[in-house]
Design an enzyme around this catalytic site. Sequence first.
Site, PDB file in Angstrom:
ATOM      1  N   SER A   1       0.817  -1.186  -0.026  1.00 55.58           N
ATOM      2  CA  SER A   1      -0.041   0.163   0.037  1.00 55.58           C
ATOM      3  C   SER A   1       0.840   1.079   0.038  1.00 55.58           C
ATOM      4  O   SER A   1       1.805   1.092   0.275  1.00 55.58           O
ATOM      5  CB  SER A   1      -0.719   0.000   1.425  1.00 55.58           C
ATOM      6  N   LYS A   2       0.399   2.396  -0.501  1.00 57.63           N
ATOM      7  CA  LYS A   2       1.132   3.459  -0.769  1.00 57.63           C
ATOM      8  C   LYS A   2       1.373   4.241   0.804  1.00 57.63           C
ATOM      9  O   LYS A   2       2.422   5.200   0.824  1.00 57.63           O
ATOM     10  CB  LYS A   2       0.582   4.340  -1.506  1.00 57.63           C
ATOM     11  N   ARG A   3       0.586   3.946   1.784  1.00 55.28           N
ATOM     12  CA  ARG A   3       1.106   4.287   3.004  1.00 55.28           C
ATOM     13  C   ARG A   3       2.398   3.811   3.667  1.00 55.28           C
ATOM     14  O   ARG A   3       2.739   4.635   4.570  1.00 55.28           O
ATOM     15  CB  ARG A   3      -0.008   3.859   4.176  1.00 55.28           C
ATOM     16  N   LYS A   4       2.790   2.683   3.116  1.00 55.01           N
ATOM     17  CA  LYS A   4       4.076   1.902   3.718  1.00 55.01           C
ATOM     18  C   LYS A   4       5.037   1.854   2.503  1.00 55.01           C
ATOM     19  O   LYS A   4       6.205   1.323   2.869  1.00 55.01           O
ATOM     20  CB  LYS A   4       3.604   0.566   4.058  1.00 55.01           C
ATOM     21  N   ASN A   5       4.477   1.935   1.241  1.00 51.48           N
ATOM     22  CA  ASN A   5       5.610   1.690   0.192  1.00 51.48           C
ATOM     23  C   ASN A   5       5.214   2.627  -0.818  1.00 51.48           C
ATOM     24  O   ASN A   5       3.798   2.619  -0.982  1.00 51.48           O
ATOM     25  CB  ASN A   5       5.582   0.307  -0.162  1.00 51.48           C
TER      26      ASN A   5
END
Length: 438
Positions: free
Chosen positions: A254-258
């Site tokens: 996910s863009k929250r972590k990657n």
Amino acid sequence: MADKVRLRIAPSPTGDPHVGTAYMALFNKAFAHHRGGQFILRVEDTDQTRYNETSVREIIDSLAWLGLLPDEGPGIGGDYGPYVQTERRDLYLKNANELVERGHAYKCFCTKERLDALRTEQAARKEPPRYDGHCRYLSAEEIASNLAEGKTYTIRLKVPEEGQTTFNDLIRGDITFDNKELHDPILLKSDGLPVYHLAVVVDDHYMEISHVVRAEEWISSTPLHVMLYNFFGWDVPYFAHMPLLRNSDHSKISKRKNNTSIKWYREQGYLPEAMINFLALMGWSMPDGSELFGYADVEREFTFERVTTGGPVFDLVKLTNINGKYIRSLPDDELFARLLPYLPADMDKTRAREVLPVLKDRLTRLGEFTELTGFFFGPVPGYPATLLVPKKGTPESTQAALEQTKVLLENLPRPWTHETWESGMRALADQLGVKAGD
């Protein structure tokens, strides 16, 4: 199944092109082309609330950058178009109504308020949310009355209440679902646009898709798709569900972590061949165990038997390491040509070309060249002079050493290389009787 091999990806144009799209495109294209088939891009744009009009062009641009351009698709052409779902809505409506006529689907008049209340009640009872089949049992008179009143409706699939549905997955083998565990999903929304379940089956059938290769998150939807193929009387394609890309904590990427945007990796200076190599290692491996290889190797060697079902971790450190190896493998002139778009407009390009060989071994992304070489181009930053004096040195001996170092660097032969710089500096250290580090 037909003898022809046709595979597709079907991303939604809802934002920046996702690395998951590239991941699926890689294996779909490699499998199709190895068998003399076609690789297709289809755009699933029926979620108009999240539609991004520039996204389709960016998806195609990103695939082209990676060398994964499809054989057919929007803006590319082909004999099975249109390749955008909203341009195919009459086809979905026709097929949805055909299912109703055959008794495999029904019109549902339930309002949003009723469905919201149903979900609230189910949550209070700690039950999974599912449709209760209310409109499944409406009489012909009730249906006619609702239509006469102008009530809006969706079309739902009539899932058999007994039995099982089994399909074979080329990676995981036979997978079976009890039909009673599946609810009646909406196939056609009240605005006449299809949901995924209907659109994907109709499109794959009419586009003659032979193999459906997609992420494992769609496994639970596949029995519904198999039912639809059977209800329509169509051939069922082969299925293969690839492992999901994961964050380091093994959650879905996910863009929250990657960073999940292909554009971001391109802008940072990752090479397309390095990205292809890295993505190919996500859940698959070369028969000889090699870590560095190109797209042609994947196309030649890819089989579903070598896919592992454990969630591959999208490790940015590993990608950066692979990228650095590809950078170091490039001839200097080719590397500089690729570097040019990442250089500031006012940078002295001749000097940048001279500096490149010296920095090549340290470069892991094209985008970091300016950051690593700022001292070659800008003013000398301010700092306390005592920082340059070694522990056993003096300001006077340091000043003398710096003056000779300046002469050495000004007279190094062109083109500059790491080796000539290091050998020259070590020789000067010996001459001055100081340690090379000092």
